[in-house]
Design a protein around this motif. Structure first.
Motif, PDB file in Angstrom:
ATOM      1  N   PRO A 281       2.543 -13.278   4.091  1.00 49.89           N
ATOM      2  CA  PRO A 281       3.485 -12.265   3.572  1.00 49.89           C
ATOM      3  C   PRO A 281       3.681 -11.061   4.503  1.00 49.89           C
ATOM      4  O   PRO A 281       4.804 -10.588   4.668  1.00 49.89           O
ATOM      5  CB  PRO A 281       2.854 -11.837   2.246  1.00 49.89           C
ATOM      6  CG  PRO A 281       2.086 -13.025   1.794  1.00 49.89           C
ATOM      7  CD  PRO A 281       1.545 -13.646   3.062  1.00 49.89           C
ATOM      8  N   TYR A 282       2.597 -10.576   5.127  1.00 47.09           N
ATOM      9  CA  TYR A 282       2.769  -9.414   6.010  1.00 47.09           C
ATOM     10  C   TYR A 282       3.556  -9.808   7.263  1.00 47.09           C
ATOM     11  O   TYR A 282       4.459  -9.076   7.697  1.00 47.09           O
ATOM     12  CB  TYR A 282       1.426  -8.787   6.407  1.00 47.09           C
ATOM     13  CG  TYR A 282       1.652  -7.664   7.390  1.00 47.09           C
ATOM     14  CD1 TYR A 282       2.179  -6.447   6.962  1.00 47.09           C
ATOM     15  CD2 TYR A 282       1.410  -7.852   8.748  1.00 47.09           C
ATOM     16  CE1 TYR A 282       2.452  -5.436   7.867  1.00 47.09           C
ATOM     17  CE2 TYR A 282       1.686  -6.835   9.659  1.00 47.09           C
ATOM     18  CZ  TYR A 282       2.201  -5.635   9.216  1.00 47.09           C
ATOM     19  OH  TYR A 282       2.488  -4.636  10.114  1.00 47.09           O
TER      20      TYR A 282
ATOM     21  N   ARG B 238       5.715 -12.146   7.464  1.00 45.62           N
ATOM     22  CA  ARG B 238       7.109 -12.329   7.029  1.00 45.62           C
ATOM     23  C   ARG B 238       7.821 -10.977   6.972  1.00 45.62           C
ATOM     24  O   ARG B 238       8.955 -10.831   7.436  1.00 45.62           O
ATOM     25  CB  ARG B 238       7.174 -13.005   5.657  1.00 45.62           C
ATOM     26  CG  ARG B 238       6.715 -14.460   5.672  1.00 45.62           C
ATOM     27  CD  ARG B 238       6.465 -14.975   4.256  1.00 45.62           C
ATOM     28  NE  ARG B 238       7.667 -15.188   3.489  1.00 45.62           N
ATOM     29  CZ  ARG B 238       8.421 -16.274   3.548  1.00 45.62           C
ATOM     30  NH1 ARG B 238       8.078 -17.258   4.368  1.00 45.62           N
ATOM     31  NH2 ARG B 238       9.495 -16.404   2.806  1.00 45.62           N
ATOM     32  N   ALA B 239       7.121  -9.985   6.375  1.00 47.60           N
ATOM     33  CA  ALA B 239       7.709  -8.642   6.272  1.00 47.60           C
ATOM     34  C   ALA B 239       7.983  -8.079   7.665  1.00 47.60           C
ATOM     35  O   ALA B 239       9.037  -7.474   7.912  1.00 47.60           O
ATOM     36  CB  ALA B 239       6.779  -7.725   5.486  1.00 47.60           C
TER      37      ALA B 239
ATOM     38  N   ILE C 135      12.534  -5.040   2.024  1.00 39.72           N
ATOM     39  CA  ILE C 135      11.507  -5.854   2.687  1.00 39.72           C
ATOM     40  C   ILE C 135      10.168  -5.660   1.972  1.00 39.72           C
ATOM     41  O   ILE C 135       9.420  -6.624   1.749  1.00 39.72           O
ATOM     42  CB  ILE C 135      11.430  -5.486   4.193  1.00 39.72           C
ATOM     43  CG1 ILE C 135      12.725  -5.921   4.893  1.00 39.72           C
ATOM     44  CG2 ILE C 135      10.209  -6.139   4.852  1.00 39.72           C
ATOM     45  CD1 ILE C 135      12.862  -5.481   6.334  1.00 39.72           C
TER      46      ILE C 135
ATOM     47  N   TYR D  30       7.853  -8.406   0.077  1.00 40.25           N
ATOM     48  CA  TYR D  30       6.412  -8.500   0.387  1.00 40.25           C
ATOM     49  C   TYR D  30       5.604  -8.492  -0.904  1.00 40.25           C
ATOM     50  O   TYR D  30       4.706  -9.327  -1.093  1.00 40.25           O
ATOM     51  CB  TYR D  30       6.026  -7.321   1.279  1.00 40.25           C
ATOM     52  CG  TYR D  30       4.550  -7.198   1.578  1.00 40.25           C
ATOM     53  CD1 TYR D  30       3.941  -8.026   2.522  1.00 40.25           C
ATOM     54  CD2 TYR D  30       3.754  -6.244   0.935  1.00 40.25           C
ATOM     55  CE1 TYR D  30       2.586  -7.913   2.816  1.00 40.25           C
ATOM     56  CE2 TYR D  30       2.408  -6.116   1.224  1.00 40.25           C
ATOM     57  CZ  TYR D  30       1.823  -6.955   2.165  1.00 40.25           C
ATOM     58  OH  TYR D  30       0.486  -6.847   2.451  1.00 40.25           O
TER      59      TYR D  30
END
Lengths: 236, 236
Positions: free
Chosen positions: A91-92, A94-95, B71, B75
């Motif tokens: 997730p991080y 991706r962000a 974003i 997340y």
């Protein structure tokens, strides 16, 4: 791999269209390419498939229309969710990828566009200064995201590669017009190597426009923009 | 549910910050709220945590910084992936939600901002016309996305609800300043009902600013912007 009825309503000079086509190539999805002529009136298909923005690219999947290049890329990655993944899984990460792709679209591209299409020479010069700052910011982002590998996405072309790499052909055109190196061994050595890797990648090279042909289009497009601006000034 | 060390670097008048706080409330994630004063110099923490844009909100999660409200919302939805989901699960529905959230940020919000902060009365008037067109476009989007339910996200507050709903307090302020109804039973009946549902939702109501207090902030913020613009003009 053919999956359903996939069409791209695009235009060869558009960096935003290139992102979508490269994403489909990465996923080995067969598609029909429908070419919109950006120097002529918008087609009925474009007006109907993207009534809000009336812009390419549009991904036509069966009877559905998906608009906005980075949204289409995420759709492709989520629908054909097999490898290679375009966005990372964490997730991080991706962000972080979304952050840098948004930086390219919201900060870097508008400045790049103004270098070519800015209303005055002064504005074009100010835009060039922003672009030269922007490439250094992107160089730092590349070093952070790539972790010593060939791409922003690591070993594979990823989301930020699509966002930034799609601008490389236009960067070459602007380098040609302005006789100024935007990417250089001196200031952005990692991006110089990355640009070679990206533009020669199997998923990219067939849709990477020829610089001279794109430069010729750029001159015509600029003339159209100036004509439209002049018409607006006259009628206001 | 507490999950790690979560902080929001925010500011109560910011619609973008509200999105993040509501998303955390929806997921029942405990967090510390760190208030940035938008009328004073930017804090060291803001400059360090968001060096590219220097803007709130920033989500601070352990030692990581996540920037840009939409974003951050993604997340949050991906990291705390339990129900309620903020984005839908179907790839096309996700793309549609992202499209409308981007419409809010790229088209609707800039016009709304210009109604309050536009450089001339003429520009403010043109911006108001864009806003009044925009709410009708959003009314149509609501009818399509909500499928007869209370929210853009259906039964639950979703991604587009966060994007558009976070602007409702500012819409009320602008209605007050301009004596013009932006949402009305006549033109946008579904959005009128939705606005009530959204602003009274358990995850929203505690962070929904009071209109008079926000209007007072708006006047001060406008004065700061005008002062900064005047200083730029003087020094150029």
């Amino acid at each position: 791999m053919a999956e359903g009825n996939v069409k791209v309503l695009g235009a060869w000079p558009s960096p935003f269209v290139m992102r979508v086509r490269v994403a489909l190539h990465l996923k080995s999805v067969d598609y029909d390419n429908i070419e919109e002529n950006l120097l002529e009136a918008k087609s009925q298909l474009l007006l109907e498939s993207n009534p809000v923005h009336k812009k390419v690219p549009v991904l036509i999947h069966w009877d559905k229309f998906v608009c906005e290049s980075l949204i289409i890329v995420q759709y492709i990655d989520e629908l054909w969710s097999y490898a290679p993944s375009i966005l990372p899984s964490d997730p991080y990460d991706r962000a972080d990828s979304r952050f840098w792709a948004a930086y390219v679209d919201d900060k870097f591209f508008p400045a790049l566009r103004r270098v070519l299409l800015g209303p005055t020479e002064e504005d074009q010069k100010a835009a060039m200064a922003e672009v030269l700052e922007g490439v250094v910011v992107l160089e730092e982002a590349f070093i952070k995201l790539s972790k010593g590998k060939a791409f922003f996405g690591g070993d594979n072309v990823g989301y930020v590669d699509l966002a930034a790499g799609s601008l490389l052909a236009w960067i070459k055109v602007i380098e040609k017009f302005t006789d100024t190196k935007l990417l250089s061994e001196d200031k952005t050595p990692s991006l110089v190597t990355w640009a070679d890797c990206f533009s020669s990648h199997a998923a990219v090279k067939d849709v990477f426009p020829d610089t001279d042909k794109l430069a010729d289009f750029g001159m015509k497009f600029r003339a159209e923009i100036l004509k439209a601006a002049s018409a607006t000034t006259t009628t206001n």
